[in-house]
Design a protein around this motif. Sequence first.
Motif, PDB file in Angstrom:
ATOM      1  N   LYS A 188      -0.860  -7.331  11.380  1.00  0.00           N
ATOM      2  CA  LYS A 188      -0.964  -8.706  11.878  1.00  0.00           C
ATOM      3  C   LYS A 188      -2.153  -8.830  12.821  1.00  0.00           C
ATOM      4  N   GLY A 189      -2.968  -9.857  12.604  1.00  0.00           N
ATOM      5  CA  GLY A 189      -4.157 -10.065  13.411  1.00  0.00           C
ATOM      6  C   GLY A 189      -5.392  -9.360  12.881  1.00  0.00           C
ATOM      7  N   ARG A 190      -5.207  -8.427  11.956  1.00  0.00           N
ATOM      8  CA  ARG A 190      -6.356  -7.707  11.368  1.00  0.00           C
ATOM      9  C   ARG A 190      -6.558  -8.067   9.897  1.00  0.00           C
ATOM     10  N   PHE A 191      -5.458  -8.296   9.176  1.00  0.00           N
ATOM     11  CA  PHE A 191      -5.523  -8.595   7.753  1.00  0.00           C
ATOM     12  C   PHE A 191      -5.177 -10.073   7.520  1.00  0.00           C
ATOM     13  N   THR A 192      -5.823 -10.649   6.508  1.00  0.00           N
ATOM     14  CA  THR A 192      -5.546 -12.031   6.140  1.00  0.00           C
ATOM     15  C   THR A 192      -5.438 -12.151   4.631  1.00  0.00           C
ATOM     16  N   ARG A 214       0.842  -1.192   0.000  1.00  0.00           N
ATOM     17  CA  ARG A 214       0.000   0.000   0.000  1.00  0.00           C
ATOM     18  C   ARG A 214       0.876   1.240   0.000  1.00  0.00           C
ATOM     19  N   GLN A 215       0.280   2.318  -0.500  1.00  0.00           N
ATOM     20  CA  GLN A 215       1.009   3.586  -0.536  1.00  0.00           C
ATOM     21  C   GLN A 215       0.043   4.711  -0.238  1.00  0.00           C
ATOM     22  N   ALA A 216       0.328   5.434   0.839  1.00  0.00           N
ATOM     23  CA  ALA A 216      -0.441   6.604   1.209  1.00  0.00           C
ATOM     24  C   ALA A 216       0.225   7.836   0.618  1.00  0.00           C
ATOM     25  N   PRO A 217      -0.516   8.925   0.432  1.00  0.00           N
ATOM     26  CA  PRO A 217       0.061  10.132  -0.154  1.00  0.00           C
ATOM     27  C   PRO A 217       1.276  10.614   0.631  1.00  0.00           C
ATOM     28  N   GLY A 218       2.348  10.896  -0.073  1.00  0.00           N
ATOM     29  CA  GLY A 218       3.554  11.405   0.560  1.00  0.00           C
ATOM     30  C   GLY A 218       4.384  10.365   1.288  1.00  0.00           C
ATOM     31  N   ARG A 219       4.004   9.098   1.162  1.00  0.00           N
ATOM     32  CA  ARG A 219       4.732   8.047   1.874  1.00  0.00           C
ATOM     33  C   ARG A 219       5.244   7.001   0.881  1.00  0.00           C
ATOM     34  N   GLU A 220       6.235   6.235   1.330  1.00  0.00           N
ATOM     35  CA  GLU A 220       6.768   5.167   0.492  1.00  0.00           C
ATOM     36  C   GLU A 220       5.799   3.981   0.451  1.00  0.00           C
ATOM     37  N   ARG A 221       5.961   3.178  -0.589  1.00  0.00           N
ATOM     38  CA  ARG A 221       5.156   1.975  -0.685  1.00  0.00           C
ATOM     39  C   ARG A 221       5.516   1.027   0.462  1.00  0.00           C
ATOM     40  N   GLU A 222       4.485   0.468   1.092  1.00  0.00           N
ATOM     41  CA  GLU A 222       4.647  -0.298   2.323  1.00  0.00           C
ATOM     42  C   GLU A 222       4.125  -1.723   2.131  1.00  0.00           C
ATOM     43  N   PHE A 223       4.885  -2.688   2.603  1.00  0.00           N
ATOM     44  CA  PHE A 223       4.487  -4.092   2.554  1.00  0.00           C
ATOM     45  C   PHE A 223       3.314  -4.351   3.499  1.00  0.00           C
ATOM     46  N   VAL A 224       2.342  -5.127   3.010  1.00  0.00           N
ATOM     47  CA  VAL A 224       1.144  -5.423   3.797  1.00  0.00           C
ATOM     48  C   VAL A 224       0.990  -6.917   4.074  1.00  0.00           C
ATOM     49  N   ALA A 225       1.206  -7.752   3.061  1.00  0.00           N
ATOM     50  CA  ALA A 225       1.039  -9.190   3.250  1.00  0.00           C
ATOM     51  C   ALA A 225       1.621  -9.928   2.054  1.00  0.00           C
ATOM     52  N   THR A 282      -6.230 -16.134  -8.099  1.00  0.00           N
ATOM     53  CA  THR A 282      -6.675 -14.904  -7.459  1.00  0.00           C
ATOM     54  C   THR A 282      -6.209 -14.898  -6.020  1.00  0.00           C
ATOM     55  N   VAL A 283      -5.734 -13.743  -5.593  1.00  0.00           N
ATOM     56  CA  VAL A 283      -5.335 -13.570  -4.202  1.00  0.00           C
ATOM     57  C   VAL A 283      -6.249 -12.535  -3.571  1.00  0.00           C
ATOM     58  N   TYR A 284      -6.551 -12.748  -2.309  1.00  0.00           N
ATOM     59  CA  TYR A 284      -7.469 -11.883  -1.581  1.00  0.00           C
ATOM     60  C   TYR A 284      -6.766 -11.251  -0.387  1.00  0.00           C
ATOM     61  N   LEU A 285      -7.280 -10.113   0.034  1.00  0.00           N
ATOM     62  CA  LEU A 285      -6.827  -9.504   1.275  1.00  0.00           C
ATOM     63  C   LEU A 285      -8.068  -9.129   2.070  1.00  0.00           C
ATOM     64  N   GLN A 286      -8.337  -9.888   3.111  1.00  0.00           N
ATOM     65  CA  GLN A 286      -9.436  -9.576   4.018  1.00  0.00           C
ATOM     66  C   GLN A 286      -8.922  -8.620   5.069  1.00  0.00           C
ATOM     67  N   MET A 287      -9.529  -7.448   5.148  1.00  0.00           N
ATOM     68  CA  MET A 287      -9.082  -6.421   6.073  1.00  0.00           C
ATOM     69  C   MET A 287     -10.181  -6.153   7.090  1.00  0.00           C
ATOM     70  N   ASN A 288      -9.898  -6.420   8.343  1.00  0.00           N
ATOM     71  CA  ASN A 288     -10.846  -6.210   9.433  1.00  0.00           C
ATOM     72  C   ASN A 288     -10.319  -5.150  10.388  1.00  0.00           C
ATOM     73  N   SER A 289     -11.198  -4.637  11.207  1.00  0.00           N
ATOM     74  CA  SER A 289     -10.825  -3.627  12.210  1.00  0.00           C
ATOM     75  C   SER A 289     -10.010  -2.510  11.574  1.00  0.00           C
ATOM     76  N   LEU A 290     -10.515  -2.000  10.472  1.00  0.00           N
ATOM     77  CA  LEU A 290      -9.773  -0.989   9.722  1.00  0.00           C
ATOM     78  C   LEU A 290      -9.631   0.306  10.513  1.00  0.00           C
ATOM     79  N   LYS A 291      -8.499   0.963  10.306  1.00  0.00           N
ATOM     80  CA  LYS A 291      -8.176   2.214  10.980  1.00  0.00           C
ATOM     81  C   LYS A 291      -7.950   3.298   9.928  1.00  0.00           C
ATOM     82  N   PRO A 292      -8.124   4.553  10.313  1.00  0.00           N
ATOM     83  CA  PRO A 292      -7.860   5.633   9.347  1.00  0.00           C
ATOM     84  C   PRO A 292      -6.451   5.566   8.759  1.00  0.00           C
ATOM     85  N   GLU A 293      -5.497   5.102   9.518  1.00  0.00           N
ATOM     86  CA  GLU A 293      -4.123   5.002   9.010  1.00  0.00           C
ATOM     87  C   GLU A 293      -3.940   3.887   7.992  1.00  0.00           C
TER      88      GLU A 293
END
Length: 128
Positions: free
Chosen positions: A65-69, A38-49, A78-89
């Motif tokens: 960890k513990g929120r995304f699967t 993932r990449q947020a504005p003004g930030r470097e690309r970040e590993f998620v899973a 096909t690959v999926y990313l289940q994202m739970n307990s999402l935060k503004p960040e």
Amino acid sequence: QVQLVESGGGLVQAGGSLRLSCAASGRTFSPYVMAWFRQAPGREREFVAALRWRGRSTLYPDSVKGRFTISRDNAKITVYLQMNSLKPEDTAVYYCAARDSTRPGPYGPESSAYYDYWGQGTQVTVSS
């Protein structure tokens, strides 16, 4: 030519869930590892899973960890990313990545340089 097409992004309230999908196509494509960044504005690309296609071993940073699967459908490539307990960040453009080479190299699956193919990205926005 390998193509990765993401879908499933959108706007969700904090604490909510989203599931992203990434469908791979290409006549001879056989994934070795698939991943999400993932990449947020003004930030470097970040590993998620990341997920090793055979064996299904997974890897996550502490931030998700513990929120995304991450999971896969072998028949659909096909690959999926289940994202739970999402935060503004968690707000960012989410990218699917894939590597088909099994040869070892200087980078590991947490590095964007490890991957051979990228999707176009899908926006995820988490409101507070």
